[in-house]
Design a protein around this motif. Sequence first.
Motif, short mmCIF file in Angstrom:
data_model
loop_
_atom_site.label_atom_id
_atom_site.label_comp_id
_atom_site.label_asym_id
_atom_site.label_seq_id
_atom_site.Cartn_x
_atom_site.Cartn_y
_atom_site.Cartn_z
N GLU A 112 -5.62 -0.20 -4.73
CA GLU A 112 -5.18 1.51 -5.28
C GLU A 112 -5.03 1.42 -6.45
N PHE B 26 0.41 -1.15 0.40
CA PHE B 26 -0.09 0.14 0.14
C PHE B 26 0.74 1.42 0.05
N LEU B 27 0.39 2.34 -0.95
CA LEU B 27 1.20 3.40 -0.68
C LEU B 27 0.54 5.24 0.21
N SER B 28 -0.92 4.38 0.14
CA SER B 28 -1.45 5.10 0.36
C SER B 28 -1.25 6.04 1.81
N VAL C 104 -8.61 3.04 -7.39
CA VAL C 104 -9.31 3.64 -6.67
C VAL C 104 -8.51 4.81 -7.93
N SER D 129 -1.17 -2.18 -4.83
CA SER D 129 -2.20 -3.34 -3.97
C SER D 129 -3.72 -3.03 -5.76
N ASP E 164 -9.06 -7.40 1.71
CA ASP E 164 -9.47 -6.42 1.34
C ASP E 164 -9.39 -7.90 -0.57
N PHE F 82 -9.19 4.81 4.01
CA PHE F 82 -8.83 4.27 2.47
C PHE F 82 -9.62 3.03 2.88
N THR G 129 -12.85 4.31 0.91
CA THR G 129 -12.76 4.47 -0.21
C THR G 129 -13.04 3.52 -1.25
N HIS G 130 -11.79 2.62 -0.51
CA HIS G 130 -12.12 0.93 -1.98
C HIS G 130 -13.62 0.72 -1.80
#
Lengths: 262, 233
Positions: B147, A92-94, B150, B144, A156, A101, A104-105
Amino acid sequence: MFIKNITILGGMSRSGNPEPVQRIDLNMGDVVSIVGPTGSGKTTLINDIELFADRNTQTGRCILIDGKRPPLEYRDNPASNPIALITQHTTFLSDLPVEDFLSTHARIRAKDSSQIEAMIANTLSFANQLTGEPIILSSRMTELSGGQTRALLIADATVICDTPIVLLDEVENAGIHRTRALELLRQHRKIFIFVTHDPRIALLSDFRIVMQGGSIVKILHTNDEERQFSIKVSKLDDMLSAMRDKIRFGERLTTHELEGLA
Amino acid sequence: MKLVICAGPATTGKTSVLRHIIQKLQQVQEKAAFLKIDVQYAEEDELFAREFGIPTRKIYSGELCPDHCNVMVLGDALQWARREGCSILLVETAGLCLRCSPYVDGGLGMIVLEATSGTNLPLKVGPMLSLADIAVVTKIDRVSQAEREVFRSRIQYVAPNVRIREVNALYGIGIDPLVDSIHQTPDAWDNMLLRGNPPVGTCTICVGKKEIGWQAHFGVVRSLENQNFYRGE
Ligand SMILES: Nc1nc2c(ncn2[C@@H]2O[C@H](COP(=O)(O)OP(=O)(O)OP(=O)(O)O)[C@@H](O)[C@H]2O)c(=O)[nH]1
Ligand SMILES: Nc1ncnc2c1ncn2[C@@H]1O[C@H](COP(=O)(O)OP(=O)(O)O)[C@@H](O)[C@H]1O
Ligand SMILES: [Mg+2]
Ligand SMILES: [Mg+2]
């Protein structure tokens, strides 16, 4: 999304010879391992699957879904892509808090917004069954440990993406509860494909695809003897992790650690 | 002559994507020429000339904005590519200022974005994204699934009509649909127009006034508390 099976049609080995196994059918509910030494082409095989290779990759393989070439729509609409891939490099970069998170997904994937809260709760409880230390919704994504990150990636992909096919490349190194992971994953009717070196995951799979020199050389179905034996393998593996924990917490090990391994 | 303009922030993978495109074009005997526009340093021209033996050039925009430089030289570049006997001109440009876009009506506009740049990036790149025909998302191998999804939905939010193509530009994965789009692009016209409107052309900073504070400037100016307003005659 309803998918019944996927088919791998064989291509060429690294040296250009036809692949020994020319067809594999994976059905919904199958848990499959891909095994083989480093450099044997395991990652390349799951890349072929994730790309729906059409004899246009270096291996020349072709992937079919329900016996046909997958529709282009899979490439155009993220919500319709039936595959989730977790690679060795995936992170994960967020730096958003976990809750933001996930929501949002979830908003992208949810069919209606009333589901979002449940999706987040289910993802978190799934992930927390796989890790030692629970993930807290308010912590930042980038603060998660390696194991927590892997656990959340798997949760996820399984709960929010809810794709019918999940590809996992060497997830065992991250220290997640593997037997629990397989138990939980089996409750979801999906095709799970593990690239793995781990006997525990391999024996809990329905069959394993054996790679060598860039090609699929054979298929081994888990037999009754292995299925029986897998209980002992899991026990041994648990003992090893118990010993790891003792070391971690500054305790001494004794010969008793392996008692109970008849 | 088909025209493809490939833009995107630094190091997103423009060259890597174009490399695979050139390879696939050569496989079907299409001759492409390559032009790189950058501000002060680039080596893609030498790289591609060596790797593929195709006609290549580069131009440094220097004092000019690269998008403006693009407008100036594109006419000449199309003639050059024609003289070289090519049927496709591929242009790689840095597209730096995020207010213009380098795309031209009559050519294919392609922005290259990296999935690793954080999910807010699509909201920040302006007309370079919204006026493109295709948004190519690279480095999907690093992030991921969540992401990726998104990132994609953010692009769709900013630019609902832009086609999105995810690629792994290291391995050339996902390049075929891009090559198909190039084949479907009609030949470039004679009198082409820049797609979209250039930003205000009265910026006193652009013409060299360095004093800090709007009081020292004229034309369309802006203070912290007000939107743009006009100062002067
Ligand atoms: N992992 C990964 N790396 C990539 C991918 N695409 C490009 N890269 C790497 O990203 C770096 C920059 O790629 P370039 O193709 O040179 O990027 P560019 O946009 O042409 O860069 P400038 O012209 O310098 O602005 C290189 O090290 C590439 O190998 C990808 O899909 N995955
Ligand atoms: N069938 C094939 N033909 C050509 N090259 C291949 C083939 N399969 C794998 N390779 C190449 O071999 C290398 C190692 O493969 P990889 O999938 O990374 O192995 P592993 O994941 O098993 O360690 C990669 O560079 C890959 O591109
Ligand atoms: Mg690998
Ligand atoms: Mg470049």
